[in-house]
Enzyme design. Structure first.
Site, PDB file in Angstrom:
ATOM      1  CB  THR A 115      -1.141   0.073   1.155  1.00 11.65           C
ATOM      2  OG1 THR A 115      -2.143   0.935   1.081  1.00 11.65           O
ATOM      3  CG2 THR A 115      -0.381   0.370   2.351  1.00 11.65           C
ATOM      4  CB  CYS A 119      -4.295   6.555   5.027  1.00 10.11           C
ATOM      5  SG  CYS A 119      -5.727   6.989   3.724  1.00 10.11           S
ATOM      6  CG  HIS A 152      -4.813   2.052   3.318  1.00 11.55           C
ATOM      7  ND1 HIS A 152      -4.030   2.119   2.274  1.00 11.55           N
ATOM      8  CD2 HIS A 152      -5.055   3.273   3.629  1.00 11.55           C
ATOM      9  CE1 HIS A 152      -3.811   3.354   1.772  1.00 11.55           C
ATOM     10  NE2 HIS A 152      -4.522   4.078   2.560  1.00 11.55           N
TER      11      HIS A 152
END
Length: 191
Positions: A30, A35, A52
């Site tokens: 990711t 985030c 996530h």
């Protein structure tokens, strides 16, 4: 799934609001700005997963139960989803260890909200409250990160990216817009 040439393995890209759990020798990857991603692993069961999430909660301050049913957009649900799926795959909560990443201040228009800092505080508090051992962390800063996690071994790698790539900022802004207009729903089992 795609093939990750750098690690010569199949890989899964975990996008905002998503999670993935596996015991296979694959890579979960990711890219994070404000985030946070939690990589959680059970060394005995040799199963791990990554989530996530973009927001720590739904904005209420009355407690964790107000966040139930808000899909993967909020941290508490994202963490519960990940942990529940790990347990379904044979993990034991007492064995879990976590590595957490992200929480950068990359969204200039959201600096007053301290989204990254709130995400980082949330995930650390959640792990403490749930008694999950924190094995590693790379939180805060102003740089986005690329994180890869190997769920079969628990190994995690984090590379800070030089500056807030326009595509990362754009993806987070689009996700933020979607979650602000989406209806919430669903169930979660707390343990």
């Amino acid at each position: 799934m795609y093939y990750e040439r750098e690690f010569e393995r199949n890989a899964v890209k975990v996008m905002p609001g998503e999670y993935f759990v596996s015991a296979d020798d694959i890579v979960l990857a990711t890219v994070l700005g404000s985030c946070v991603a939690a990589c959680v692993w059970d060394p005995s069961a040799r199963v791990g997963g990554m989530n996530h999430f973009m927001l720590p909660g739904d904005g209420s301050r009355t407690g964790r139960h107000d966040w139930i049913g808000l899909a993967g957009r909020y941290g508490v649900f994202a963490m519960e989803q990940l942990i529940n799926e790990l347990i379904k795959r044979g993990a034991r909560k007492a064995n879990l260890e976590a590595k957490v990443f992200g929480g950068s201040a990359v969204l200039k228009n959201l600096t007053a909200l301290n989204v990254g800092e709130r995400n980082a505080d949330f995930v650390l508090d959640f792990l403490r409250t749930e008694g999950i051992r924190l094995a590693a962390q790379d939180l805060l800063d102003v740089c986005p990160r690329r994180v890869v996690f190997f769920p079969a071994s628990g190994r995690a790698l984090c590379r800070k990216l030089p500056q807030a790539d326009a595509s990362i900022v754009n993806a987070e802004q689009q996700y933020n817009a979607r979650i602000n207009t989406a209806k919430s729903g669903g169930d979660v089992e707390l343990f």
